[in-house]
Design an enzyme around this catalytic site. Structure first.
Site, PDB file in Angstrom:
ATOM      1  CG  ASP A 178      -0.296  -0.046   2.522  1.00 56.17           C
ATOM      2  OD1 ASP A 178       0.888  -0.759   2.506  1.00 56.17           O
ATOM      3  OD2 ASP A 178      -0.824   0.277   3.632  1.00 56.17           O
ATOM      4  CD  GLU A 205       9.209  -1.206  11.088  1.00 59.28           C
ATOM      5  OE1 GLU A 205       9.065  -1.331  12.266  1.00 59.28           O
ATOM      6  OE2 GLU A 205       8.325  -0.682  10.278  1.00 59.28           O
TER       7      GLU A 205
HETATM    8  N1  UDP Z   1      -0.807  -7.300   5.885  1.00 54.67           N
HETATM    9  C1  UDP Z   1      -0.794  -8.806   6.071  1.00 54.67           C
HETATM   10  N2  UDP Z   1      -1.730  -9.281   6.691  1.00 54.67           N
HETATM   11  C2  UDP Z   1      -2.647  -8.528   7.512  1.00 54.67           C
HETATM   12  C3  UDP Z   1      -2.417  -7.078   7.391  1.00 54.67           C
HETATM   13  C4  UDP Z   1      -1.394  -6.600   6.712  1.00 54.67           C
HETATM   14  O1  UDP Z   1      -0.173  -9.544   5.249  1.00 54.67           O
HETATM   15  O2  UDP Z   1      -3.434  -9.279   8.487  1.00 54.67           O
HETATM   16  C5  UDP Z   1       0.345  -6.865   4.896  1.00 54.67           C
HETATM   17  C6  UDP Z   1      -0.215  -5.396   4.154  1.00 54.67           C
HETATM   18  O3  UDP Z   1      -0.876  -6.124   2.873  1.00 54.67           O
HETATM   19  C7  UDP Z   1       1.041  -4.698   4.100  1.00 54.67           C
HETATM   20  C8  UDP Z   1       1.883  -4.935   5.411  1.00 54.67           C
HETATM   21  O4  UDP Z   1       1.307  -6.509   5.757  1.00 54.67           O
HETATM   22  O5  UDP Z   1       1.861  -5.180   3.100  1.00 54.67           O
HETATM   23  C9  UDP Z   1       1.577  -3.903   6.484  1.00 54.67           C
HETATM   24  O6  UDP Z   1       0.300  -3.855   6.671  1.00 54.67           O
HETATM   25  P1  UDP Z   1      -0.594  -2.518   6.803  1.00 54.67           P
HETATM   26  O7  UDP Z   1      -0.090  -1.739   5.551  1.00 54.67           O
HETATM   27  O8  UDP Z   1      -1.831  -2.793   7.055  1.00 54.67           O
HETATM   28  O9  UDP Z   1       0.254  -1.756   8.045  1.00 54.67           O
HETATM   29  P2  UDP Z   1       0.264  -0.333   8.203  1.00 54.67           P
HETATM   30  O10 UDP Z   1       0.856   0.352   6.940  1.00 54.67           O
HETATM   31  O11 UDP Z   1      -0.807   0.183   8.651  1.00 54.67           O
HETATM   32  O12 UDP Z   1       1.630  -0.184   9.390  1.00 54.67           O
HETATM   33 MN    MN Z   2       0.637   0.095   4.927  1.00 54.55          MN
END
Ligand code: UDP
Ligand code: MN
Length: 242
Positions: free
Chosen positions: A107, A190
């Site tokens: 995203d 990280e």
């Molecule tokens: N993701 C996943 N399983 C989940 C939620 C998120 O594989 O249940 C993946 C999501 O597609 C993204 C990454 O993990 O590539 C980080 O998630 P998200 O973008 O929701 O996190 P944020 O940006 O809010 O920290």
């Molecule tokens: Mn994200």
């Protein structure tokens, strides 16, 4: 001959999935010498994802790595994308001896310049990430070309308070560290991973993006606005409450 970039993308089924992956795929179609590891948090591959990957012409692997059941059931913050990234790290360990590894969430928004910046990483390279926390950016702080510390809205005692999109790792360097892994620890993924690359100190960071003065990647987040989400909201706020 350009070093190969191994780009690990965690993804999961939701109405926005194909939209996110289309945008990322069409960014990556502009980048040479990449091997894209798309790893679903799912027990089965989503066929729409397979179809999309095949259409791109990018060299890819389509893998699955479900979040462990106990973590999925837990309330509150979950370690999103960790099972996926761990699967990707292990794939890299077993299939290549060199190149550069980067974690690219589905995203975020990537300027293709970021892939040039990371290409010649010797150990670990870093750069700013835009739209990150309330501070607006997360970045190494650099003065006269020298690393001074980190700027991040949520330091929380971390040795490496950086975003997942803000660093790349040389794969030879990674392979010399068989214990390197990402912890299932929300907020500390990280830092845990970078600390597991010890011996490695912040002063060794290879500073990119013009000494961290340019932003080539943003931690964008897609608003939940799907028909399903809208219906949920409607039913929750009207039918159920009134
Ligand atoms: N993701 C996943 N399983 C989940 C939620 C998120 O594989 O249940 C993946 C999501 O597609 C993204 C990454 O993990 O590539 C980080 O998630 P998200 O973008 O929701 O996190 P944020 O940006 O809010 O920290
Ligand atoms: Mn994200």
């Amino acid at each position: 001959n350009l070093p190969m970039l191994y780009i690990i993308t965690p993804t999961y089924r939701r109405p926005e999935q194909i939209a996110e992956l289309t945008r990322l795929a069409q960014t990556l179609m502009h980048v040479k010498n990449i091997h894209w590891l798309v790893i679903e948090d799912a027990t089965q591959k989503t066929w729409q994802v397979t179809q999309l990957l095949e259409r791109t012409g990018i060299k890819f692997e389509h893998l699955i790595a479900p979040m462990p059941e106990d973590l999925k059931k837990k309330k509150g913050l979950k370690p999103r994308g960790v099972s996926n990234r761990e699967k990707g790290i292990n794939w890299v360990r077993n299939h290549t001896t060199d190149g550069v590894l980067y974690f690219a969430d589905d995203d975020n928004t990537y300027d293709i310049q970021i892939f040039h910046e990371m290409r010649f990483t010797k150990k670990v390279s870093m750069w700013p990430v835009g739209l990150c926390t309330g501070y607006g950016v997360s970045s190494p702080i650099v003065k006269n070309g020298v690393f001074q510390g980190f700027y991040d809205g949520w330091v929380a005692g971390r040795k490496f308070p950086v975003d997942m999109a803000g660093f790349a790792v040389n794969i030879k360097f990674l392979l010399q560290r068989p214990a390197a892994k990402m912890p299932y620890k929300p907020g500390f993924e990280e830092d845990g991973f970078l600390q597991s690359l010890a011996p490695f100190e912040p002063k060794e960071i290879e500073l990119r993006a013009d000494n961290c003065t340019k932003i080539y990647v943003w931690h964008t987040q897609t608003k939940k606005n799907s028909p399903a989400g809208a219906l949920d909201a409607k039913y929750n706020s009207t039918n159920l409450l009134h």
